[in-house]
Motif scaffolding. Structure first.
Motif: not given
Length: 820
Positions: A96-110
């Motif tokens: 199964k194909l999966n993704f993982t995502f993160t950013a440098s932001d220190t506050i929630p980006y969602l």
């Protein structure tokens, strides 16, 4: 989000051609250790906007592999980071194909505040809160780890990340390129080819295609997007194993790629492999193939291997700095040889020679035929394909004259280890060859015919400079390029010059020609022989087309040495037009149609005798000139000047007979003219001809004769229309008041053609087998001369208003070309 394009096509294009602990904290620590690919996005908003605006990306969204990743990445529609971000892809144990995502932001980006269809659950794992989101039918998970928000399609990935975060290792090479990545770039793509096999298989649903893990270890590429396409530039590494494909070129200095210069303009794909030291390549090849000994050193002077596709047919080219040793070997092994356009074509007796010697660069190829052009040996499975290469090269109709070459010139370097280029059809064919059959089919449906696909690899110390691109073919179409349509070989050598005729059913052009066995051929405009008919003698002059019954159906009228014949569309004789003349020695047939009403007069001349027939094959009793005082030395001609008819007969005693319709003298001429070997024409409303003394004789409608000394050689050539005069004298061509000096040679008479409201003038250097074409201002048509050993015929044989020409190639063949 459209990042799927970047991921999958960098892997597909590449087919066309130890860990250490990381102590500093970086976003890489939030990526799965077994990620197949990672995209580093320097400015998320700019990156997504560039994807949304890119025309190529929009076209590729129709592919199934694009749809799979689009569906996976729906959760990223709710992510709005403002800083650097990483996106990683993995395939789990369940494929199964999966993704993982993160950013440098220190506050929630969602950002989900405005979404109403959502459900949020909090799950516990080792004192960490894992949030499960179900948003508009899509599930995904997030955690807060070391001050960063990490989003993934898999809870398993987040649990593993929590368990190993403080002890995890980051690949040394990946960490290095993360640190040195240029933040001014739009984004970067990093592919771990050791983990990408399952990813490629999942996206393309194939299990039989070549695996990218055998190509290199890593691809580290910068991403550029623009109106013209997609561009990936960076490096590849191949250090982990000597069985990596790129290891074949380790330690080899790249050379200038040049084998493609031999390829025809209509080639669909080509690849070039260079090596400064064949011994080094052979050693690498031995390791790659796991062989104990190096392959035959016969080819140790080779410095470039080229492969190409011409239609469905493959080609292999070998550039060498010493051809003697190889050609001597091939000559010793050849089964037969024949001359073709100044080159020799050898039929070889070892079909596996190149595959045995140059695998994996050459595979699935049978080296049945070979030839040499300059310092390059060319191999083909089919002799006709090799002939097409030779024709294109001799006529300078190669890939260098095309838009494809002009578009890639600025994107590639002069020297590279691997250079692979394809148009859309060629790239589709390559994917099909590698068993990406469904992907190739979908790519064809994406309508990318105006795009070019390319890759370039340059070997350097310990790594390989790498670039991949899909670029729009933006240049304007090259005007006046010369494209060979087909070459036809007859059963025997040509006797007559191929001549264009008209198919009355289709209104398209066809060809009629006779061979040395006196067999007459009718050939379609795609090279198919429609019928053959054996005659009792050689054609005299041209074949005329007539409409005997005034119903739009055309017949072929001509004379042989002793017969006057008319054949129908199917090559059958039309009664009563099969008239024999005892003693033979007939001149070419003359056909007069005084009023253009198809009331034909067929004039057969034999020595001093004149026979004029009507449409029913009866002698025209009203025509009184049935016998000339001297032998008639060529076909009589009919001219209309100021609404009056002039029938002109050239006699053996160097006099002219100029008559009216009934055969009575219209203009009396007493002066003897030492005729040149040129026909009579009307120029400036005067009957015009030249003498073997270099004089132009002109007779006006009142019988006044004038002479102009043009200072011509005895064997000059002359042709004229009412306003255009063309003269070939020695190596100087005169058209109207312009002169062109050509290379020294033996030239044919000039021939004037009027096609699509444009005048063309042609001459052929018979000695050096070059045919030239000029316009009415003596300006050469681009891409001429072409190779040929006869005068040409020209016509527009289809409906595109682009003229075609036909010329004799070898003794038994002719070629038809299109002028674009």
């Amino acid at each position: 989000m459209k990042v799927k394009i970047l991921l999958i096509f960098s892997v597909l294009l590449s087919l066309q051609c130890s860990p250490e602990k990381e102590y500093e904290t970086s976003l890489l620590q939030f990526m799965p250790e077994n990620a197949s690919a990672i995209i580093k996005i320097n400015d998320y908003n700019s990156f997504t906007a560039a994807l949304d605006d890119n025309e190529l990306v929009k076209k590729l969204q129709t592919l199934d592999l694009s749809k799979k990743i689009s569906k996976l990445l729906v959760p990223l529609n709710y992510a709005q980071p403002s800083q650097e971000a990483l996106l990683g892809f993995t395939i789990d144990s369940l494929q199964k194909l999966n993704f993982t995502f993160t950013a440098s932001d220190t506050i929630p980006y969602l950002q989900l505040s405005e979404v109403t269809d959502k459900k949020i659950e909090t799950l516990q794992h080792k004192d960490f809160d894992i949030k499960k989101y179900t948003v508009e039918g899509h599930d995904f998970f997030t955690i807060k780890l070391n001050g960063k928000e990490v989003l993934s399609s898999s809870i398993t990935i987040l649990k593993e990340l929590i368990s190993s975060f403080t002890t995890r290792n980051t690949n040394q090479q990946l960490a290095k390129f993360y640190r040195v990545s240029d933040p001014s770039k739009l984004a970067h793509l990093w592919i771990n080819l050791n983990y990408s096999d399952v990813l490629l298989q999942y996206l393309t649903e194939t299990r039989t295609a070549p695996l990218p893990s055998g190509f290199a270890d890593w691809l580290f590429l910068d991403i550029s997007l623009g109106n013209e396409g997609l561009f990936l530039n960076g490096i590849s590494t191949a250090e982990a194993s000597e069985t990596n494909y790129l290891s074949l070129f380790t330690g080899a200095k790249p050379l200038a790629n040049s084998t493609f210069e031999m390829l025809p303009a209509n080639v669909s794909s080509f690849a070039s492999y260079t090596f400064s030291d064949y011994t080094s390549f052979s050693t690498n090849q031995m390791r790659y193939l796991n062989q104990n000994t190096a392959l035959d050193s016969l080819f140790n002077t080779i410095e470039e291997i080229g492969t190409a596709q011409l239609g469905k047919e493959p080609l292999v080219l070998m550039k060498t700095f010493g051809t003697d040793q190889i050609t001597d070997y091939l000559k010793a092994k050849r089964k037969s040889a024949e001359a073709f356009q100044g080159s020799e074509i050898w039929e070889l007796g070892d079909a596996s020679l190149l595959v045995d010697t140059f695998r994996p660069l050459v595979s699935g190829f049978e080296s049945n035929y070979s030839s040499v052009l300059e310092n390059t040996l060319i191999f083909a499975q089919d002799k006709k394909v090799l002939e097409k290469v030779i024709i294109a090269y001799k006529n300078a109709n190669t890939i260098q004259t095309t838009n494809l070459f002009q578009n890639i010139e600025a994107l590639t370097t002069e020297a590279s280890s691997i250079l692979a280029i394809a148009n859309a059809k060629g790239f589709e064919d390559r994917l099909t060859e590698y068993n990406f059959i469904e992907t190739a089919k979908q790519l064809g449906e994406a309508k990318l015919s105006d795009y070019i696909f390319g890759s370039e690899i340059i070997s350097d110390a310990g790594f390989f400079h790498s670039s991949y691109f899909i670029k729009k073919n933006s240049a304007k179409k090259v005007k006046n390029s010369i494209t060979p349509l087909f070459t036809l070989h007859l059963d025997a050598d040509l006797r007559s010059v191929p001549q264009f005729v008209t198919n009355h059913r289709t209104k398209m052009g066809e060809l009629i020609v006779q061979d040395m066995d006196n067999v007459l051929y009718l050939v379609s405009n795609n090279g198919k022989v429609l019928w053959k008919k054996e005659l009792d003698g050689a054609l005299q002059g041209k074949v005329h087309q007539v409409d005997l019954y005034k119903n739009g159906k055309l017949q072929f009228a001509f004379t042989t040495n002793n017969k006057f014949l008319i054949l129908d569309r199917n090559g059958k004789e039309v009664k009563p037009f099969s008239i024999a003349f005892p003693g033979g020695n007939l001149n070419p047939l003359a056909v007069f149609d005084y009023e253009g009403k198809k009331d034909y007069r067929f004039v057969v001349t034999q020595n001093q005798k004149v026979f004029m027939y009507n449409n029913k094959g009866k002698i025209v009793s009203g025509f009184k000139f049935t016998s000339a005082p001297e032998s008639i030395i060529e076909a009589p001609q009919h001219f209309k000047i100021d609404r009056k008819d002039y029938l002109v007969f050239k006699l053996a005693n160097n006099t002219l007979k100029i008559l009216n319709r009934v055969g009575k003298v219209r203009i009396k001429t007493n002066e003897k003219i030492p005729f040149s070997d040129n026909s009579i024409n009307v120029y400036q409303n005067k009957i015009s001809l030249t003498s073997n003394k270099g004089l132009l004789y002109q007779i006006d409608t009142k019988g006044k004769l004038s002479k102009t000394d043009l200072g011509l050689q005895v064997d000059h050539g002359f042709d004229a229309t009412s306003k255009t005069l063309a003269i070939m004298d020695d190596n100087v061509l005169r058209i109207r008041d312009k002169e062109v000096s050509l290379d020294l040679g033996v030239y044919s008479k000039p021939t004037i053609f009027y096609i699509n409201d444009k005048i063309y003038v042609s001459v052929t250097d018979i000695q050096n087998q070059k045919s030239y074409l000029f316009d009415s201002q003596a300006v050469p048509v681009p891409n001429f001369p072409i190779y040929g050993s006869s005068v040409i015929d020209m016509a527009n044989i289809d409906s595109d208003r682009k003229p075609e020409l036909v010329i004799k190639e070898q003794d038994n063949s002719f070629t038809v070309y299109k002028i674009n």
